[in-house]
Design a protein around this motif. Sequence first.
Motif, PDB file in Angstrom:
ATOM      1  N   GLU A  51       0.828  -1.207   0.000  1.00 28.53           N
ATOM      2  CA  GLU A  51       0.000   0.000   0.000  1.00 28.53           C
ATOM      3  C   GLU A  51       0.864   1.259   0.000  1.00 28.53           C
ATOM      4  OE1 GLU A  51      -3.174  -0.042  -0.529  1.00 28.53           O
ATOM      5  OE2 GLU A  51      -3.146  -2.236  -0.549  1.00 28.53           O
ATOM      6  N   LEU A  52       1.866   1.297   0.864  1.00 30.03           N
ATOM      7  CA  LEU A  52       2.759   2.455   0.876  1.00 30.03           C
ATOM      8  C   LEU A  52       3.522   2.575  -0.438  1.00 30.03           C
ATOM      9  CD1 LEU A  52       4.319   2.631   4.465  1.00 30.03           C
ATOM     10  CD2 LEU A  52       2.861   4.330   3.348  1.00 30.03           C
ATOM     11  N   ALA A  53       3.964   1.426  -0.978  1.00 32.59           N
ATOM     12  CA  ALA A  53       4.680   1.449  -2.247  1.00 32.59           C
ATOM     13  C   ALA A  53       3.798   2.001  -3.360  1.00 32.59           C
ATOM     14  CB  ALA A  53       5.179   0.049  -2.596  1.00 32.59           C
ATOM     15  N   MET A  54       2.514   1.637  -3.355  1.00 28.65           N
ATOM     16  CA  MET A  54       1.588   2.154  -4.367  1.00 28.65           C
ATOM     17  C   MET A  54       1.513   3.674  -4.294  1.00 28.65           C
ATOM     18  SD  MET A  54      -0.054  -0.016  -6.424  1.00 28.65           S
ATOM     19  CE  MET A  54      -1.575   0.854  -6.753  1.00 28.65           C
ATOM     20  N   ARG A  55       1.358   4.223  -3.072  1.00 26.76           N
ATOM     21  CA  ARG A  55       1.259   5.676  -2.938  1.00 26.76           C
ATOM     22  C   ARG A  55       2.543   6.359  -3.412  1.00 26.76           C
ATOM     23  NH1 ARG A  55      -0.612   4.291   2.447  1.00 26.76           N
ATOM     24  NH2 ARG A  55      -2.881   4.099   2.462  1.00 26.76           N
ATOM     25  N   THR A  56       3.689   5.767  -3.043  1.00 28.00           N
ATOM     26  CA  THR A  56       4.964   6.368  -3.414  1.00 28.00           C
ATOM     27  C   THR A  56       5.135   6.397  -4.923  1.00 28.00           C
ATOM     28  OG1 THR A  56       5.949   5.611  -1.344  1.00 28.00           O
ATOM     29  CG2 THR A  56       7.454   6.196  -3.116  1.00 28.00           C
ATOM     30  N   PHE A  57       4.841   5.292  -5.585  1.00 28.50           N
ATOM     31  CA  PHE A  57       5.018   5.257  -7.040  1.00 28.50           C
ATOM     32  C   PHE A  57       3.953   6.081  -7.768  1.00 28.50           C
ATOM     33  CE2 PHE A  57       7.653   1.444  -6.143  1.00 28.50           C
ATOM     34  CZ  PHE A  57       8.782   1.846  -6.837  1.00 28.50           C
ATOM     35  N   GLU A  58       2.775   6.270  -7.157  1.00 25.76           N
ATOM     36  CA  GLU A  58       1.782   7.168  -7.758  1.00 25.76           C
ATOM     37  C   GLU A  58       2.308   8.600  -7.753  1.00 25.76           C
ATOM     38  OE1 GLU A  58      -0.811   6.699  -9.387  1.00 25.76           O
ATOM     39  OE2 GLU A  58      -1.529   4.681  -8.954  1.00 25.76           O
ATOM     40  N   LEU A  59       2.965   9.002  -6.649  1.00 21.99           N
ATOM     41  CA  LEU A  59       3.582  10.326  -6.604  1.00 21.99           C
ATOM     42  C   LEU A  59       4.669  10.445  -7.671  1.00 21.99           C
ATOM     43  CD1 LEU A  59       3.908  10.878  -2.741  1.00 21.99           C
ATOM     44  CD2 LEU A  59       2.360  12.086  -4.310  1.00 21.99           C
ATOM     45  N   ALA A  60       5.439   9.363  -7.836  1.00 16.94           N
ATOM     46  CA  ALA A  60       6.489   9.378  -8.851  1.00 16.94           C
ATOM     47  C   ALA A  60       5.890   9.480 -10.244  1.00 16.94           C
ATOM     48  CB  ALA A  60       7.342   8.121  -8.718  1.00 16.94           C
TER      49      ALA A  60
END
Length: 749
Positions: free
Chosen positions: A64-73
């Motif tokens: 879940e955290l990885a999804m948010r981080t890569f969405e920002l990227a």
Amino acid sequence: MMRISPTLATGISLLAIMLAAAEPVLAQKPDSLPENFIEPDAGRMRLAALVSLGTQQLENDDSELAMRTFELARELAPLDPRVHLGLGRAQLIRKDSRIIVFQALERLFRRDNISRAIGHLKRAVELAPGWWEAHYWLASAYMRRFDQSDTEQALEHMSRAYELGGPRREVILKLAVLHKAGGDLENAERILRKAGQDQDAAGDPVMELELARVNFYRAKYADGLRYYWKGVADLVTREQMQPYFSDLAMLASKEEHEQYRSTTPEQAGEFFRAFWLKRDHELGLSPGIRIIQHYTRLQAADSLYRVPFLRRSPSLHPSMAYLPEEASRYDDRGMIYIRHGPPERVITQLSEGLYPNESWIYERPGGQMVVNLVALKGNFDYQLVTSLTAAVRNYRGVLSGIGHFAPEESYRIRWMTELYDSRMEVGGGVYSRLASRPYDPFSHLDEYEMNINSLRWALTSESVPYPYTERLESSYDLAEFRGVNGGKSIVEFYSGVPGRAITSLNTGTGYNFEIKSRIELYDQAWERVKLYEQVDRHTTTINPHDLIDRQIVGLGRLELEPGDYHYFIRIGNGGAVGVFNGNLSVGSYREDSLQASQIIAASVIFPSPADSGTFLRHGLEVQPQPSRTFHAEQTLFAYQEIYNLVPDTSGICNYRITYSMALLERERNVFGRIYDGFRTLVGARPGREKVILTVEKAKAPLDEDLVTEDLAIDISDNENGLYELSIRIDDLNQRGRSYRRNARFIVRD
């Protein structure tokens, strides 16, 4: 593009799923990406930081955290393949708590997590077609989806990752799995062998297990066994042990599952060797046959009975039998197939108002084993059921809840009649009565009891092929004595078959039969240290069946070093086989201490000339009773040898010997139950001990400071049960020296 057989395309190994759940840490920066994926003023450093953070979150399994981080990227660089790779990987490991039916619907419309992951990873491949990692993860995602066409796509992209020079181990393993799933076993083996030659897989137990699977599937059994045991020998971590255990989890008992949980990598070799050798010997097979048979069945189950979602198997109440708690990749047909192989017959009834259903019929020495399976959740997922009425759609019970004039009653009765009519040959009359009298509660109870018995049989047993289809009623006993060769001990092995169980040839003038006995001994590292085989051929004018319970006894003698051993015993007569296994501890005999041999529970003891007698021991013919089972009207004879009594000045040994008996358990009416004679018993067991004889004796020792003792014990007043006989020796020539041995036996009507 390589074409793959649709039937075999679903046969992707569990290894693929396991590797996808624990992927290696791979580099996140492609070797030569263009620099124009992000505008100069957007901040390349911020993008690099986000990609690095998202990668770390993936390593921590935080999707879940990885999804948010890569969405920002992605907001910074929508055309950066690293971003789409990260989003795809996050979707791939994302947990889904929704029930399977919603997951199945999402998968049908390509809206599930894996399909979303594939979308992102395909975009990464489009943006960086020369990047091996994008191809690797896209192929891995296709491997996670159940569609037949996905296997083709997975093979194409994994082959591309291999060509582009990705990390050898991970790419090679999955590429071999994909070739195997497509039926191309030759290419799968070639890739794995090449990896070993290139030192990429040297000493890698997971690679060696995959090579073993491929060779088993190609019927190259010797090579399969060689790779399997080489892999077991190379295990160094619990993670490496898991795929080996997952392959056999459906066969393991509750005790074996608990034992595995406490097994260290250093103990793995002993665990896996004990597991397979135990089954070979219990099922009457030569060493290695059961594991070959198991992997052959796994291959068929992979092709025929896989399900798209991991599930608990079987879907039965746990009172039926113990089965592992971990999820299975097969429906319940797969589990039964792996345990018992293909059924002799399959009966199915398809019609309006019925769920898809199958009854598998196995012919067994004890009668038919009939297992009923119904696809309650869809055509792909058959479940074991305790009653065939489960196949009737929306069934709520014909015994209650339905009025005699309910609108749907006639349809339900028709469906049940069709269902049971198709199985009349199986049910021995039960299904026929159900078809004609669907409201009869006794017929329903009969059917339920019959199904429960078959289910318990199916879930607690394993089938073996010809010729070992019949169990021989037989028994064995082991007795240890002091040896004469460099501190070694002598172990006597007694095999016994009751006359009523003997298969003989009537020649018209007599009866001929033979009994084969075999004992194999292994050390604690499961290396074989001793093999003893013997064939006793008998010719007699007496029909052995007339002997009823009288034992036909064989004798073998083995010389062993003191230590702990595992043993397997096989006794055969007329195509039937009795098999036993256990652990034994061989003692050390020292000249400076009072000791005694183990006690022989004998059917008769009498004086015999020194040069004759099969069971001769120091002038006495001691005929053992291997079953240690005696009728109350029989006499129990006990024989023992005593070592190292201290003689007095005239050379006489003075000692006191005390015989005691204790009842351990009443009504132990089990013929042939064997109690390990090598278990050292100190003191009396639970139960009220009764002294039956105490006597002081003076004897001149025989050769080697040895005296013998034998006693005829009247057991006519003993009730049925399990007993323990205890013999205590006290040396009267040297105060404080004493020794005690125990032996168990059974009294029955």
